[in-house]
Design a protein around this motif. Structure first.
Motif, short mmCIF file in Angstrom:
data_model
loop_
_atom_site.label_atom_id
_atom_site.label_comp_id
_atom_site.label_asym_id
_atom_site.label_seq_id
_atom_site.Cartn_x
_atom_site.Cartn_y
_atom_site.Cartn_z
N TYR A 49 0.93 -1.13 -0.05
CA TYR A 49 0.06 0.10 0.08
C TYR A 49 0.84 1.32 0.03
CZ TYR A 49 -3.72 -3.37 1.13
OH TYR A 49 -4.51 -4.40 1.12
N SER A 50 1.97 1.24 0.52
CA SER A 50 3.02 2.32 0.51
C SER A 50 3.41 2.53 -0.89
CB SER A 50 3.97 2.15 1.21
OG SER A 50 3.84 2.11 2.63
N PHE A 51 3.70 1.42 -1.80
CA PHE A 51 3.92 1.51 -3.14
C PHE A 51 2.61 2.04 -3.79
CE2 PHE A 51 4.40 -0.46 -7.05
CZ PHE A 51 5.70 0.17 -7.63
N VAL A 52 1.39 1.74 -3.49
CA VAL A 52 0.57 2.26 -4.41
C VAL A 52 0.58 4.01 -4.15
CG1 VAL A 52 -2.02 2.79 -4.31
CG2 VAL A 52 -1.03 0.38 -4.31
N VAL A 53 0.63 4.40 -2.68
CA VAL A 53 0.92 5.71 -2.42
C VAL A 53 2.08 6.49 -3.13
CG1 VAL A 53 1.17 7.63 -0.63
CG2 VAL A 53 -0.27 5.46 -0.07
N LEU A 54 3.10 5.78 -3.28
CA LEU A 54 4.37 6.24 -3.99
C LEU A 54 3.95 6.27 -5.55
CD1 LEU A 54 7.25 4.18 -2.46
CD2 LEU A 54 7.05 6.64 -2.93
N VAL A 55 3.26 5.62 -5.98
CA VAL A 55 2.93 5.64 -7.42
C VAL A 55 1.98 7.00 -7.63
CG1 VAL A 55 1.59 4.59 -9.37
CG2 VAL A 55 3.11 3.28 -7.97
N ALA A 114 8.28 6.44 0.69
CA ALA A 114 9.36 5.82 0.19
C ALA A 114 9.93 5.25 1.46
CB ALA A 114 10.58 6.79 -0.41
N LEU A 115 9.90 6.05 2.54
CA LEU A 115 10.73 5.42 3.96
C LEU A 115 9.86 4.35 4.55
CD1 LEU A 115 11.84 9.00 5.57
CD2 LEU A 115 13.07 7.54 4.04
N VAL A 116 8.76 4.37 4.56
CA VAL A 116 7.65 3.44 5.18
C VAL A 116 7.85 2.21 4.35
CG1 VAL A 116 5.50 2.84 5.76
CG2 VAL A 116 6.42 5.06 6.34
N PHE A 117 7.74 2.43 2.96
CA PHE A 117 7.97 1.17 2.17
C PHE A 117 8.97 0.45 2.45
CE2 PHE A 117 9.28 0.15 -2.48
CZ PHE A 117 8.30 -1.06 -2.46
N LEU A 118 10.23 0.99 2.29
CA LEU A 118 11.59 0.33 2.64
C LEU A 118 11.53 -0.13 3.97
CD1 LEU A 118 13.87 2.50 0.67
CD2 LEU A 118 14.26 0.04 0.78
N ALA A 119 10.88 0.51 5.05
CA ALA A 119 10.93 -0.10 6.55
C ALA A 119 9.97 -1.44 6.47
CB ALA A 119 10.38 0.75 7.51
N VAL A 150 16.73 -4.72 -2.85
CA VAL A 150 17.72 -4.08 -3.69
C VAL A 150 16.96 -2.85 -4.59
CG1 VAL A 150 19.31 -4.42 -5.37
CG2 VAL A 150 19.09 -5.91 -3.58
N LEU A 151 16.06 -3.22 -5.15
CA LEU A 151 15.42 -2.32 -6.45
C LEU A 151 14.95 -1.01 -5.31
CD1 LEU A 151 13.47 -4.48 -8.73
CD2 LEU A 151 15.78 -3.18 -9.01
N ALA A 152 14.22 -1.28 -4.36
CA ALA A 152 13.64 -0.30 -3.40
C ALA A 152 14.63 0.78 -2.94
CB ALA A 152 13.01 -0.80 -2.36
N ILE A 153 15.91 0.31 -2.54
CA ILE A 153 17.02 0.93 -1.96
C ILE A 153 17.68 1.73 -3.21
CG2 ILE A 153 19.19 0.99 -1.23
CD1 ILE A 153 18.40 -1.48 0.29
N GLY A 154 17.59 0.98 -4.43
CA GLY A 154 18.29 2.09 -5.47
C GLY A 154 17.46 3.09 -6.00
N ASN A 155 16.07 2.74 -5.96
CA ASN A 155 15.14 3.77 -6.34
C ASN A 155 14.86 4.99 -5.69
OD1 ASN A 155 13.75 4.28 -8.79
ND2 ASN A 155 11.86 4.11 -7.78
N GLY A 156 15.01 4.50 -4.09
CA GLY A 156 15.05 5.58 -3.05
C GLY A 156 16.22 6.40 -3.49
#
Length: 466
Positions: A49-55, A114-119, A150-156
């Protein structure tokens, strides 16, 4: 048209589609899928759901952001910067923050998401590790999850590097040095990624394409693969009354779990909106535009990059020379350490199977206390990276406590070696003691309640195969 005729027409249309597509059986099976009732299973949904908000917020921001290093004169509403020559990227980010209606809150919601997505990904990965949910037949899903991290860290990192402020520019400058430190191919890779010598006028455009198109597309595809594998293999669950390796005890997707999941989505979206509206994050107007000749003081990256920052700060001034090549100091903490970290994560299911000789399928989860060695190794690893995370702020800590940065570095270097060993030993001992106590209590209960029937299980049960 009467209600009866309308229902008949709707049913005919549904039957027409089902005869040709065959989706009715799939929908019935999907709506009847059972989900376990345990809070730790929510971490994956929070990430989704954090990814949905990110998009959603990211789409809004792309309408106003200009991914260009072209020099322009800022003439927006923020008076201290008025008339200064800045990049078009920084100019558009300032205008997003000060001139676009809801622009600042969207920027901040996006950053918090983004921070919550990775957490949530890290917590989800830790839950899977400590409960053994990566074991056969879920090794592929573990690999998918590590790749998502890995992808989430790189994209952040790519995302907050786009704004071309002094803080993000400092991080990008460090990253250029890290890429260059790779022996033999470092210069070529750095030139290819950044589009020339640093600072290149092409890097922002390249990061933008990766951030809004390439990496999100890969994350979306991997999320789809992850959900498809979960559907195919069914959910894991903790052991308990009525729970076996062949069923799933919990609540069905429709309507109970769907209501819970929708409520969780609203809670996540609402919480991120509150964070974005009430808590300032990344105030780029205070940092100023990036200048290669300047570096911010007390610069701190986002939390998911803190361990790499700390590793760079704690690494002794060592380098290796030989065969006409030099392996510079930054290679070891910023390339070798992350490489070994993620290689170990990818290989862990296969390493554990090799050393434990456990080749069976598992749908019931372990409690961390039931696997003392695994729990001890996990606790030691988390302690090590936590020390590195703290080291990423050693200059701020030293300034606040009025102590020497050099002395603090030696303390943290010692802590990075000693504390993981202490934590691993303590957790191993704790797990063994808890397991021994559980076994003694279970034996006593078995003796007292040997003839009593099992209590009924007040949940839906899915007895279908994986």
């Amino acid at each position: 048209m009467s209600d009866r005729r309308r229902k008949t027409a709707t049913r005919r249309a549904a039957e027409f589609v089902d005869e040709r597509v065959g989706g009715a059986r799939f929908v019935r099976e999907a709506l009847g899928k059972v989900f376990p009732d345990h809070f730790s299973f929510m971490f994956g949904e929070v990430a989704l759901y954090s990814f949905v908000v990110l998009v959603v917020t990211g789409v809004f921001l792309t309408f106003f952001f200009v991914p260009s290093s072209r020099t322009v004169t800022y003439e927006g509403s923020y008076r201290p910067m008025h008339g200064q020559h800045v990049s078009a990227a920084y100019d558009s980010a300032l205008r997003l923050s000060w001139d676009v209606r809801a622009g600042l809150v969207m920027r901040q919601i996006h950053h918090w998401a983004a921070l919550v997505f990775l957490a949530a990904i890290v917590l989800h990965l830790a839950r899977i590790f400590f409960t053994g949910a990566f074991r056969r037949p879920r090794e592929i899903n573990w690999i998918v999850g590590v790749t998502l991290l890995v992808l989430a860290i790189g994209n952040g990192f790519a995302g907050y590097s786009l704004l071309d402020d002094l803080l993000s520019g400092t991080g990008l400058r460090i990253m250029f040095s890290v890429v260059e430190s790779v022996p033999v191919v470092g210069d070529t890779v750095a030139f290819w990624v950044f589009g020339g010598e640093y600072p290149s006028d092409q890097v922002i455009g390249r990061l933008f394409i990766a951030h809004v198109l390439l990496v999100p597309a890969m994350i979306t595809a991997l999320l789809g693969i992850h959900l498809a594998l979960v559907t195919r293999q069914k959910h894991t669950q903790f052991a308990g009354p009525g729970r076996t390796e062949d069923n799933v005890v919990g609540t069905r997707l429709w309507p109970t779990y769907a209501a819970k999941s929708i409520s969780l989505f609203l809670a996540v979206a609402g919480s991120l909106a509150l964070l974005g509206g009430l808590f300032q994050i990344n105030p780029i107007w205070l940092y100023g535009p990036y200048d290669p000749a300047e570096v911010t003081t007390a610069a701190q990256p986002d939390w998911y990059m803190g361990w790499l920052e700390g590793a760079l700060r704690l690494m002794p001034p060592w380098e290796v020379r030989g065969w006409g090549h030099t392996v510079p100091n930054v290679f070891f903490p910023a390339v070798l350490l992350p490489g070994l970290t993620f290689a170990a994560l990818y290989a862990w299911p296969f390493l554990e199977r090799r050393f434990t000789h456990d080749h069976a399928e598992h749908h019931l989860l372990d409690r961390p206390r039931d696997r003392p060695v695994r729990s001890a190794l996990g606790a030691a690893a988390l302690t090590f990276y936590l020390v590195l995370f703290v080291a990423g702020s050693q200059d701020v800590i030293a300034a606040k406590w009025n102590i020497s940065v050099n002395h603090l570095n030696w303390v943290l270097r010692g802590a990075a070696i000693v504390l993981p060993v202490v934590a691993g030993f303590a957790v191993h001992r704790w797990c063994r003691d808890l397991g021994r106590g559980d076994r003694q209590a279970a034996e006593a209960l078995d003796r007292l309640a040997e003839a009593e029937p099992h209590p009924p299980v007040p949940h839906e049960v899915d007895t279908g195969g994986p």
